[in-house]
Design a protein around this motif. Structure first.
Motif, mmCIF file in Angstrom:
data_model
loop_
_atom_site.group_PDB
_atom_site.id
_atom_site.type_symbol
_atom_site.label_atom_id
_atom_site.label_comp_id
_atom_site.label_asym_id
_atom_site.label_seq_id
_atom_site.Cartn_x
_atom_site.Cartn_y
_atom_site.Cartn_z
ATOM 1 N N ARG A 48 0.833 -1.254 0.055
ATOM 2 C CA ARG A 48 0.252 0.337 0.625
ATOM 3 C C ARG A 48 0.741 1.194 0.300
ATOM 4 O O ARG A 48 1.062 2.266 -0.425
ATOM 5 C CB ARG A 48 -0.966 -0.296 1.436
ATOM 6 C CG ARG A 48 -1.926 -0.649 0.994
ATOM 7 C CD ARG A 48 -3.180 -0.531 2.370
ATOM 8 N NE ARG A 48 -2.488 -1.326 3.459
ATOM 9 C CZ ARG A 48 -3.276 -2.397 4.038
ATOM 10 N NH1 ARG A 48 -3.460 -3.186 3.434
ATOM 11 N NH2 ARG A 48 -2.217 -2.554 4.999
ATOM 12 N N GLU A 52 0.089 2.885 -3.243
ATOM 13 C CA GLU A 52 -0.801 4.140 -3.098
ATOM 14 C C GLU A 52 -0.913 5.356 -2.515
ATOM 15 O O GLU A 52 -1.273 6.273 -2.205
ATOM 16 C CB GLU A 52 -2.689 3.583 -2.656
ATOM 17 C CG GLU A 52 -2.744 1.861 -2.466
ATOM 18 C CD GLU A 52 -3.638 1.867 -2.255
ATOM 19 O OE1 GLU A 52 -4.973 2.543 -1.740
ATOM 20 O OE2 GLU A 52 -4.053 0.331 -2.006
ATOM 21 N N TYR A 56 -2.504 7.613 0.521
ATOM 22 C CA TYR A 56 -2.679 6.732 1.835
ATOM 23 C C TYR A 56 -0.881 7.035 2.598
ATOM 24 O O TYR A 56 -0.657 7.486 2.393
ATOM 25 C CB TYR A 56 -1.795 4.934 1.067
ATOM 26 C CG TYR A 56 -1.421 4.751 2.445
ATOM 27 C CD1 TYR A 56 -2.484 3.203 2.759
ATOM 28 C CD2 TYR A 56 -0.107 4.511 2.646
ATOM 29 C CE1 TYR A 56 -1.571 2.440 3.478
ATOM 30 C CE2 TYR A 56 0.042 3.923 3.784
ATOM 31 C CZ TYR A 56 -0.467 2.823 4.645
ATOM 32 O OH TYR A 56 -0.281 1.830 5.754
ATOM 33 N N GLN A 78 -6.605 5.479 3.173
ATOM 34 C CA GLN A 78 -6.553 5.555 1.475
ATOM 35 C C GLN A 78 -7.752 5.979 0.687
ATOM 36 O O GLN A 78 -8.927 6.188 2.003
ATOM 37 C CB GLN A 78 -6.520 4.035 1.333
ATOM 38 C CG GLN A 78 -7.002 3.004 1.382
ATOM 39 C CD GLN A 78 -6.605 1.488 1.906
ATOM 40 O OE1 GLN A 78 -6.558 1.024 2.875
ATOM 41 N NE2 GLN A 78 -6.155 0.966 0.632
ATOM 42 N N ARG A 80 -10.786 5.156 -1.486
ATOM 43 C CA ARG A 80 -11.544 3.427 -1.667
ATOM 44 C C ARG A 80 -12.596 4.001 -2.593
ATOM 45 O O ARG A 80 -13.589 5.305 -2.159
ATOM 46 C CB ARG A 80 -11.665 2.722 -0.563
ATOM 47 C CG ARG A 80 -12.092 1.606 -1.364
ATOM 48 C CD ARG A 80 -12.658 0.275 -0.081
ATOM 49 N NE ARG A 80 -11.197 -0.238 0.531
ATOM 50 C CZ ARG A 80 -11.936 -1.676 1.162
ATOM 51 N NH1 ARG A 80 -12.882 -1.575 1.795
ATOM 52 N NH2 ARG A 80 -11.183 -2.458 1.253
ATOM 53 N N GLU A 81 -13.254 3.039 -3.415
ATOM 54 C CA GLU A 81 -14.583 4.082 -3.876
ATOM 55 C C GLU A 81 -15.727 2.927 -3.112
ATOM 56 O O GLU A 81 -15.632 2.210 -2.804
ATOM 57 C CB GLU A 81 -14.575 2.837 -5.361
ATOM 58 C CG GLU A 81 -15.864 3.815 -5.998
ATOM 59 C CD GLU A 81 -15.663 3.254 -7.994
ATOM 60 O OE1 GLU A 81 -15.270 3.613 -8.232
ATOM 61 O OE2 GLU A 81 -16.930 2.509 -8.064
ATOM 62 N N PRO A 86 -15.252 7.956 -4.963
ATOM 63 C CA PRO A 86 -13.684 7.688 -4.153
ATOM 64 C C PRO A 86 -14.082 8.332 -2.676
ATOM 65 O O PRO A 86 -13.628 9.742 -2.963
ATOM 66 C CB PRO A 86 -12.766 8.384 -4.844
ATOM 67 C CG PRO A 86 -12.425 9.201 -5.756
ATOM 68 C CD PRO A 86 -14.606 8.631 -6.139
ATOM 69 N N TYR A 89 -11.025 5.844 3.642
ATOM 70 C CA TYR A 89 -11.200 4.964 4.194
ATOM 71 C C TYR A 89 -10.149 4.697 5.293
ATOM 72 O O TYR A 89 -9.267 4.597 5.305
ATOM 73 C CB TYR A 89 -11.173 3.814 3.005
ATOM 74 C CG TYR A 89 -11.409 2.593 3.487
ATOM 75 C CD1 TYR A 89 -13.295 3.118 3.636
ATOM 76 C CD2 TYR A 89 -10.601 1.552 3.816
ATOM 77 C CE1 TYR A 89 -13.545 1.410 4.288
ATOM 78 C CE2 TYR A 89 -11.581 0.376 4.191
ATOM 79 C CZ TYR A 89 -12.776 -0.051 4.251
ATOM 80 O OH TYR A 89 -12.918 -1.390 4.923
#
Ligand SMILES: CC(C)(COP(=O)(O)OP(=O)(O)OC[C@H]1O[C@@H](n2cnc3c(N)ncnc32)[C@H](O)[C@@H]1OP(=O)(O)O)[C@@H](O)C(=O)NCCC(=O)NCCS
Length: 179
Positions: A48, A52, A56, A78, A80-81, A86, A89
């Motif tokens: 990650r 990311e 992230y 991070q 996230r959908e 998006p 999360y």
């Protein structure tokens, strides 16, 4: 004295150790299992971290110990959908078993929220329905239930969400400003 700070890549082994201990406590064969789990967690964290970034982040609660420090809490965030958009999360919130009920979990959540405001309007996370301690914490911090689903193993999990102060709607250009 506990300090909250952003993690560095060199902190990841300590974070993996803490997360493994927090989610897989216990002695005997569980301790053996934990060393295996810890290795996998560290690989995931590195993955990650490299793939990311800049979306992230990992935050730590640390205590000075001799010439170094001891990691007593951590949390990751991070993008996230969620429901087609998006959003930030939050995952792997963990506090060392010997340091719980001292406000460290709440302080880590607060740090994440401050870091996201005012760029993002909502923060999401999943919690297992059986995890009463975490649910209490999230409820006290203002998270509300969004939807319910099941893990791969058939356990009930809850998607919780919270509006962040400054309630600005998400805009794609805002993502790059979160560094
Ligand atoms: C959940 C967890 C992160 C809480 O961390 P913590 O530092 O102990 O939490 P705090 O001290 O900030 O607690 C804040 C509030 O949350 C609630 N809370 C926290 N732990 C609780 C517990 N075991 N039982 C009931 N309420 C609890 C309380 O309302 C508490 O306020 P209070 O102490 O004034 O009553 C910690 O127990 C943990 O690491 N658990 C294992 C990993 C985990 O389940 N992570 C969450 C994954 S979704």
């Amino acid at each position: 004295m506990i300090e909250i700070r952003a993690a560095k890549i060199t902190d990841l082994p300590s974070v993996a150790q803490l997360v493994a201990l927090s989610f897989h406590p216990g002695g005997g064969w569980q301790a053996l299992w934990r060393s295996f789990v810890r290795w996998g967690i560290e690989q995931d964290l590195r993955d990650r971290w490299h793939k990311e970034r800049p979306h992230y982040h990992c935050w730590l609660a640390v205590m000075p110990k001799e010439a170094s420090f001891f990691c007593v809490g951590s949390v990751e965030v991070q993008l996230r959908e969620i429901q087609g958009q998006p959003h930030p999360y939050l995952s792997n919130l963990a506090v060392h078993p010997h340091y719980r009920r001292r406000g460290i979990g709440r302080q880590l959540l607060h740090t994440v929220e401050v870091s996201l405001c005012p760029t993002y309007s909502r923060l999401y996370l999943h919690v297992l329905a059986q995890n009463q301690a975490a649910q209490q914490l999230y409820a006290r911090c203002g998270f509300v239930m969004v939807e319910e689903s099941f893990t791969f193993w058939g356990e009930r999990k809850l998607l919780l969400g919270k509006s962040l102060v400054g309630d600005r709607s998400y805009s794609p250009s805002a993502i790059s400003s979160w560094v």
